[in-house]
Design an enzyme around this catalytic site. Structure first.
Site, PDB file in Angstrom:
ATOM      1  N   SER A 229       1.090  -0.897  -0.221  1.00 21.52           N
ATOM      2  CA  SER A 229      -0.020   0.457  -0.008  1.00 21.52           C
ATOM      3  C   SER A 229       0.891   1.354  -0.151  1.00 21.52           C
ATOM      4  CB  SER A 229      -1.173  -0.130   0.964  1.00 21.52           C
ATOM      5  OG  SER A 229      -1.168   1.107   1.800  1.00 21.52           O
TER       6      SER A 229
ATOM      7  N   TYR B 232      -1.760   0.218  10.915  1.00 22.05           N
ATOM      8  CA  TYR B 232      -2.264  -0.507   9.723  1.00 22.05           C
ATOM      9  C   TYR B 232      -1.015   0.812   8.626  1.00 22.05           C
ATOM     10  CZ  TYR B 232      -3.647  -1.142   4.885  1.00 22.05           C
ATOM     11  OH  TYR B 232      -4.000  -1.335   3.666  1.00 22.05           O
TER      12      TYR B 232
HETATM   13  N1  LIG Z   1      -8.413  -0.370  -0.500  1.00 23.73           N
HETATM   14  C1  LIG Z   1      -7.802  -0.355  -0.378  1.00 23.73           C
HETATM   15  O1  LIG Z   1      -7.804   1.528  -0.042  1.00 23.73           O
HETATM   16  C2  LIG Z   1      -6.362  -0.814   0.002  1.00 23.73           C
HETATM   17  C3  LIG Z   1      -5.609   0.238  -0.487  1.00 23.73           C
HETATM   18  C4  LIG Z   1      -4.158  -0.128  -0.615  1.00 23.73           C
HETATM   19  C5  LIG Z   1      -3.525  -1.392  -0.318  1.00 23.73           C
HETATM   20  N2  LIG Z   1      -4.948  -2.565   0.117  1.00 23.73           N
HETATM   21  C6  LIG Z   1      -5.313  -3.873   0.414  1.00 23.73           C
HETATM   22  O2  LIG Z   1      -5.170  -5.124  -0.563  1.00 23.73           O
HETATM   23  C7  LIG Z   1      -5.189  -6.068   0.286  1.00 23.73           C
HETATM   24  C8  LIG Z   1      -6.710  -5.929  -0.009  1.00 23.73           C
HETATM   25  O3  LIG Z   1      -7.570  -5.967   0.729  1.00 23.73           O
HETATM   26  P1  LIG Z   1      -9.066  -5.344  -0.166  1.00 23.73           P
HETATM   27  O4  LIG Z   1      -8.917  -3.498  -0.575  1.00 23.73           O
HETATM   28  O5  LIG Z   1      -9.245  -5.958  -0.955  1.00 23.73           O
HETATM   29  O6  LIG Z   1      -9.811  -5.464   0.718  1.00 23.73           O
HETATM   30  P2  LIG Z   1     -11.098  -6.331   1.306  1.00 23.73           P
HETATM   31  O7  LIG Z   1     -12.375  -6.432  -0.075  1.00 23.73           O
HETATM   32  O8  LIG Z   1     -11.292  -6.474   2.580  1.00 23.73           O
HETATM   33  O9  LIG Z   1     -10.486  -7.820   1.068  1.00 23.73           O
HETATM   34  C9  LIG Z   1      -9.461  -8.272   1.772  1.00 23.73           C
HETATM   35  C10 LIG Z   1      -9.281  -9.794   2.208  1.00 23.73           C
HETATM   36  O10 LIG Z   1      -8.152 -10.140   2.712  1.00 23.73           O
HETATM   37  C11 LIG Z   1      -8.881 -10.954   2.980  1.00 23.73           C
HETATM   38  N3  LIG Z   1      -8.322 -11.835   4.778  1.00 23.73           N
HETATM   39  C12 LIG Z   1      -8.459 -10.918   5.878  1.00 23.73           C
HETATM   40  N4  LIG Z   1      -7.921 -11.158   7.244  1.00 23.73           N
HETATM   41  C13 LIG Z   1      -7.756 -12.626   6.281  1.00 23.73           C
HETATM   42  C14 LIG Z   1      -6.748 -13.620   7.084  1.00 23.73           C
HETATM   43  N5  LIG Z   1      -6.957 -13.580   8.426  1.00 23.73           N
HETATM   44  N6  LIG Z   1      -6.870 -14.964   6.627  1.00 23.73           N
HETATM   45  C15 LIG Z   1      -7.225 -15.106   5.514  1.00 23.73           C
HETATM   46  N7  LIG Z   1      -7.458 -14.136   4.839  1.00 23.73           N
HETATM   47  C16 LIG Z   1      -8.174 -13.173   4.735  1.00 23.73           C
HETATM   48  C17 LIG Z   1     -10.694 -11.593   3.297  1.00 23.73           C
HETATM   49  O11 LIG Z   1     -11.394 -12.995   3.246  1.00 23.73           O
HETATM   50  P3  LIG Z   1     -12.152 -13.167   4.688  1.00 23.73           P
HETATM   51  O12 LIG Z   1     -12.435 -12.382   5.438  1.00 23.73           O
HETATM   52  O13 LIG Z   1     -13.058 -14.070   4.065  1.00 23.73           O
HETATM   53  O14 LIG Z   1     -11.337 -13.818   5.151  1.00 23.73           O
HETATM   54  C18 LIG Z   1     -10.497 -10.714   1.587  1.00 23.73           C
HETATM   55  O15 LIG Z   1     -10.542 -11.566   0.977  1.00 23.73           O
HETATM   56  C19 LIG Z   1      -4.950  -5.449   1.981  1.00 23.73           C
HETATM   57  O16 LIG Z   1      -3.379  -6.359   1.887  1.00 23.73           O
HETATM   58  C20 LIG Z   1      -5.398  -4.021   2.047  1.00 23.73           C
HETATM   59  O17 LIG Z   1      -4.077  -3.786   2.918  1.00 23.73           O
HETATM   60  C21 LIG Z   1      -5.899  -2.239  -0.092  1.00 23.73           C
END
Ligand SMILES: NC(=O)c1ccc[n+]([C@@H]2O[C@H](COP(=O)([O-])OP(=O)(O)OC[C@H]3O[C@@H](n4cnc5c(N)ncnc54)[C@H](OP(=O)(O)O)[C@@H]3O)[C@@H](O)[C@H]2O)c1
Length: 266
Positions: free
Chosen positions: A144, A157
């Protein structure tokens, strides 16, 4: 938990995508499947993973990536089915809202365990499969811009993402010449279920910089195909912000303090 016989024998490359049950991970799995990859979909919500596997093909693995024993057992099952893994995407992650003055102390620990250690455990456990992929394997760490920029409203975070980026960079050096390339993808704000960007979308300044998961999925694929060590998506304004943070941390702290951003959306 497999849904297929031997996709590798049928010519498919094998990818393991963590956090594939929603948001960015789901978009990555969809794009990879479109390009002919066979995905092992990892997360905790079984109904989501099964529905996606049914739609795009692929295997389902239920696992909390923060649980090292569970990750080892998962890797053993995956490697028994797919001895050679060409791509591991460490994407599973969670938010941690609130500044260090107020954030729940258990959340500080949990976000490190999921966002940072989860990727470390998955990589170590699946390394034999990556090494087996005839010199053309890749690890992509979904970091990120918070991995380069310390932001008070989501301090824990940001710390977890700084740790994840340091892991990614040092892993890249450690694996140089091994046939396993390591990439970091650094998105800015992305509208997803786990990271709703309501307050960013309210900001007239920031709303134009909120992107959607498929744009991040494209960046992941680009990092692999073009051999890019680090990709910031979108490049502007986030890459210049990362550079400014390194050169003038006081300026970024002042800007973050002045912006109308409210915690709850990083
Ligand atoms: N959205 C943003 O603005 C943003 C920006 C920069 C980086 N990111 C990064 O991108 C990645 C994906 O985030 P997203 O935005 O797509 O969020 P999201 O829609 O909430 O997806 C998160 C995913 O991670 C899984 N997860 C969470 N905790 C877990 C655990 N303990 N074990 C296994 N799986 C787990 C969730 O699945 P389950 O709940 O089914 O386990 C879900 O599939 C993250 O690493 C986040 O930090 C996001």
């Amino acid at each position: 938990m497999s849904s297929s016989s031997d996709p590798a024998a049928a010519g498919a490359r094998i990818a393991v995508v963590t956090g594939a049950s929603s948001g960015i991970g789901e978009a990555i799995a969809r794009l990879l499947a479109e390009k002919g990859w066979h995905c092992v979909l990892v997360a905790r919500r079984e109904d989501r993973l099964r529905a996606l596997a049914e739609e795009i093909g692929g295997d389902v693995e239920l696992c909390d990536v923060a649980d090292r024993d569970a990750v080892d057992a998962m890797a053993e099952r995956i490697l028994a089915r797919h001895p050679a893994i060409e791509l591991l995407v460490n994407n599973a992650g969670m938010p941690a809202r609130g500044s260090y003055l107020t954030v729940d102390l258990d959340l500080i620990r949990r976000v490190m365990e999921v966002n940072y250690l989860g990727g470390v455990w998955c990589t170590r456990a699946l390394l034999p499969g990556l090494r087996c992929a005839a010199g053309s394997a890749h690890v992509v760490n979904l970091v990120s811009v918070a991995g380069t920029t310390a932001f008070a409203p989501a301090g824990a975070y940001a710390a977890s993402k700084h740790a994840q980026l340091a892991f990614s960079r040092s892993l890249s050096s450690a694996l140089r010449g091994s046939g396993v390339a390591v990439h970091a993808v650094l998105p800015g704000f992305v509208e997803t279920e786990g990271f709703p960007q309501k307050s960013v979308l309210k900001s007239r300044l920031m709303r134009r910089f909120v992107i959607q998961p498929p744009q991040v999925a494209e960046a992941v694929l680009r990092s692999v195909e073009k051999g890019k060590a680090e990709v910031t998506v979108p490049w502007f304004p986030y890459r210049p912000i990362s550079i400014l943070q390194a050169l003038a941390p006081g300026l970024i702290a002042r800007f973050a303090g002045m912006s109308d951003y409210k915690p709850g959306s990083v």
